[in-house]
Design a protein around this motif. Structure first.
Motif, PDB file in Angstrom:
ATOM      1  N   ASN A  83       0.978  -1.300   0.014  1.00  0.00           N
ATOM      2  CA  ASN A  83      -0.101  -0.076  -0.276  1.00  0.00           C
ATOM      3  C   ASN A  83       0.747   1.274   0.024  1.00  0.00           C
ATOM      4  O   ASN A  83       0.368   2.425  -0.047  1.00  0.00           O
ATOM      5  N   SER A  84       1.923   1.075   0.069  1.00  0.00           N
ATOM      6  CA  SER A  84       3.048   2.232  -0.176  1.00  0.00           C
ATOM      7  C   SER A  84       3.728   1.928  -1.635  1.00  0.00           C
ATOM      8  O   SER A  84       4.233   1.088  -1.800  1.00  0.00           O
ATOM      9  N   THR A  85       3.728   3.257  -2.756  1.00  0.00           N
ATOM     10  CA  THR A  85       4.193   3.110  -3.777  1.00  0.00           C
ATOM     11  C   THR A  85       5.755   2.776  -3.802  1.00  0.00           C
ATOM     12  O   THR A  85       6.130   1.940  -4.463  1.00  0.00           O
ATOM     13  N   GLU A  86       6.389   3.633  -2.865  1.00  0.00           N
ATOM     14  CA  GLU A  86       7.878   3.336  -2.857  1.00  0.00           C
ATOM     15  C   GLU A  86       8.191   2.055  -2.216  1.00  0.00           C
ATOM     16  O   GLU A  86       9.107   1.359  -3.055  1.00  0.00           O
ATOM     17  N   GLU A  87       7.406   1.468  -1.365  1.00  0.00           N
ATOM     18  CA  GLU A  87       7.729  -0.095  -1.049  1.00  0.00           C
ATOM     19  C   GLU A  87       7.560  -1.096  -2.208  1.00  0.00           C
ATOM     20  O   GLU A  87       8.382  -2.028  -2.328  1.00  0.00           O
ATOM     21  N   VAL A  92       9.516  -4.681  -6.404  1.00  0.00           N
ATOM     22  CA  VAL A  92       9.665  -4.819  -7.818  1.00  0.00           C
ATOM     23  C   VAL A  92      11.110  -4.745  -8.426  1.00  0.00           C
ATOM     24  O   VAL A  92      11.648  -5.647  -9.102  1.00  0.00           O
ATOM     25  N   ARG A  93      12.005  -4.092  -7.826  1.00  0.00           N
ATOM     26  CA  ARG A  93      13.266  -4.007  -8.186  1.00  0.00           C
ATOM     27  C   ARG A  93      13.915  -4.970  -7.784  1.00  0.00           C
ATOM     28  O   ARG A  93      14.821  -5.579  -8.394  1.00  0.00           O
ATOM     29  N   HIS A  94      13.498  -5.407  -6.578  1.00  0.00           N
ATOM     30  CA  HIS A  94      14.335  -6.868  -6.007  1.00  0.00           C
ATOM     31  C   HIS A  94      13.849  -8.260  -6.869  1.00  0.00           C
ATOM     32  O   HIS A  94      14.795  -8.773  -7.410  1.00  0.00           O
ATOM     33  N   ALA A  95      12.741  -8.063  -7.626  1.00  0.00           N
ATOM     34  CA  ALA A  95      12.068  -9.265  -8.286  1.00  0.00           C
ATOM     35  C   ALA A  95      12.804  -9.283  -9.689  1.00  0.00           C
ATOM     36  O   ALA A  95      13.308 -10.310 -10.159  1.00  0.00           O
ATOM     37  N   LYS A  96      13.190  -7.873 -10.412  1.00  0.00           N
ATOM     38  CA  LYS A  96      13.996  -7.845 -11.381  1.00  0.00           C
ATOM     39  C   LYS A  96      15.492  -8.387 -11.042  1.00  0.00           C
ATOM     40  O   LYS A  96      16.216  -8.968 -12.073  1.00  0.00           O
ATOM     41  N   ILE A 125       5.516   2.952 -10.784  1.00  0.00           N
ATOM     42  CA  ILE A 125       6.301   1.678 -10.847  1.00  0.00           C
ATOM     43  C   ILE A 125       6.756   1.401 -12.228  1.00  0.00           C
ATOM     44  O   ILE A 125       7.640   0.998 -12.559  1.00  0.00           O
ATOM     45  N   ASN A 126       5.960   1.613 -13.212  1.00  0.00           N
ATOM     46  CA  ASN A 126       6.409   1.349 -14.640  1.00  0.00           C
ATOM     47  C   ASN A 126       7.521   2.231 -14.927  1.00  0.00           C
ATOM     48  O   ASN A 126       8.405   2.002 -15.775  1.00  0.00           O
ATOM     49  N   ALA A 127       7.543   3.497 -14.404  1.00  0.00           N
ATOM     50  CA  ALA A 127       8.578   4.587 -14.716  1.00  0.00           C
ATOM     51  C   ALA A 127       9.855   4.079 -13.971  1.00  0.00           C
ATOM     52  O   ALA A 127      11.067   4.378 -14.685  1.00  0.00           O
ATOM     53  N   ALA A 128       9.879   3.214 -12.748  1.00  0.00           N
ATOM     54  CA  ALA A 128      11.006   2.975 -12.077  1.00  0.00           C
ATOM     55  C   ALA A 128      11.799   1.645 -12.319  1.00  0.00           C
ATOM     56  O   ALA A 128      12.658   1.604 -12.204  1.00  0.00           O
ATOM     57  N   VAL A 129      10.921   0.862 -12.842  1.00  0.00           N
ATOM     58  CA  VAL A 129      11.570  -0.514 -13.011  1.00  0.00           C
ATOM     59  C   VAL A 129      11.283  -0.974 -14.594  1.00  0.00           C
ATOM     60  O   VAL A 129       9.885  -1.072 -14.793  1.00  0.00           O
ATOM     61  N   PRO A 158       4.413   1.104 -21.350  1.00  0.00           N
ATOM     62  CA  PRO A 158       5.272   0.019 -21.811  1.00  0.00           C
ATOM     63  C   PRO A 158       5.514  -1.408 -20.673  1.00  0.00           C
ATOM     64  O   PRO A 158       5.582  -2.686 -21.260  1.00  0.00           O
ATOM     65  N   ASN A 159       5.574  -1.290 -19.383  1.00  0.00           N
ATOM     66  CA  ASN A 159       5.444  -2.267 -18.309  1.00  0.00           C
ATOM     67  C   ASN A 159       4.377  -2.685 -17.762  1.00  0.00           C
ATOM     68  O   ASN A 159       4.534  -3.802 -17.060  1.00  0.00           O
TER      69      ASN A 159
END
Length: 294
Positions: A83-87, A92-96, A125-129, A158-159
């Motif tokens: 429920n936190s966008t940053e979290e 998602v970064r970790h998953a990648k 999220i799309n823009a970050a990862v 795109p993502n």
């Protein structure tokens, strides 16, 4: 029309526990059983994986174990919602980073953002990862329902590649397919209506039932995806009682009871969940017999 990478049966994997800790050996066995059963992909640390009660370290470890065990044999869609966008971005970064093929990101729960807030959440999220993201819409749990209109906007990013739809509203699937286009991946999160979802143009299911009956559930999706609707319906008739029984108590307690009965892990869950009731156990056992699991 391009064919989606993510289609067919994706078990929403349970996270087994023993003595209060994640049972890594049991988790690896469960992943191998799913792959041996013919599933088309894996989804660790979703709702069924009790992600709400996992620490961040446990969450990351389970995703790492899933990717390492799968070894590229089937794609992994890693649970990464918050429920936190940053979290959510960090997950998602970790998953990648550890090699997951996509991330499953639930609509933010409890805070109940507006439709514009939901769009902004996924757009961030799309823009970050640079990793495919599947939107998870389960309003019965989150208190928030993302509209088809917002999904249509997100489908242009795109993502953001598709949806896990746990609304049980099949009419929305048809409208969403028309609004989001041929490349939009449509996965249901509702086992009882999964066959109908495919008939409305869906590509597959992120399934609880597959935890217990991977071969039987995969056979249903393989039949439907090959156009054998009569065969798929026969499988559905054998599975429908199990679909329902696994939600006869707070999920995933009935599923963990079934797996414990099969000797695959303990039935331990973390508070505030408790083990399945006696009535639920009886219903699950009867349904497992119907499905040919026991």
């Amino acid at each position: 029309m391009s064919q989606p990478l993510f289609k067919g049966l994706f078990p929403a994997l349970v996270t087994p526990f023993r003595d209060g800790a994640v049972d890594e050996e049991a988790f690896i066995r469960l992943v191998e059983r799913q792959i041996d059963g013919g599933v088309h992909g894996l989804v660790p640390v979703g709702t069924t994986g009790e992600t709400a009660t996992l620490s961040h370290d446990e969450h990351r470890r389970v995703v790492e174990l899933c990717v390492a065990t799968a070894r590229g044999r089937v794609p992994v869609i890693a649970g990464a919602g918050s429920n936190s966008t940053e979290e959510a971005i960090e997950l998602v970064r970790h998953a990648k980073a550890i090699g997951a093929d996509a991330a499953l990101v639930v609509t933010p729960y409890y805070v109940r953002p507006s439709q514009e807030g939901l769009y902004a959440h996924y757009a961030a999220i799309n823009a970050a990862v640079q990793l495919p993201v599947v939107v998870y819409n389960v309003p019965s749990r989150t208190g928030t329902d993302i509209s088809n209109e917002v999904l249509a906007r997100l489908s242009k990013l795109p993502n953001i590649i598709g949806i896990k739809d746990a609304t049980s509203d099949l009419s929305r699937a048809s409208m969403q397919r028309l609004m989001c286009g041929d490349d939009w991946v449509m996965l249901t999160g509702d086992d009882p209506t999964g066959l109908g979802y495919l008939a409305h143009g869906g590509h597959g299911c992120i399934s609880v039932t597959s935890n217990v009956a991977p071969e039987q559930t995969a056979a249903m999706y393989n039949a439907a995806l090959s156009g054998d609707w009569e065969g798929a319906l026969q499988h559905q008739d054998r599975l429908i009682r199990l679909h329902r029984a696994l939600f006869s108590d707070a999920s995933p307690a009935p599923t963990k009871f079934a797996l414990a009965h099969l000797g695959l892990c303990t039935e331990d869950v973390r508070l505030p969940l408790v083990v399945a009731s006696e009535a639920s156990r009886a219903e699950v056992l009867a349904a497992m017999r119907d499905a040919g699991v026991v």
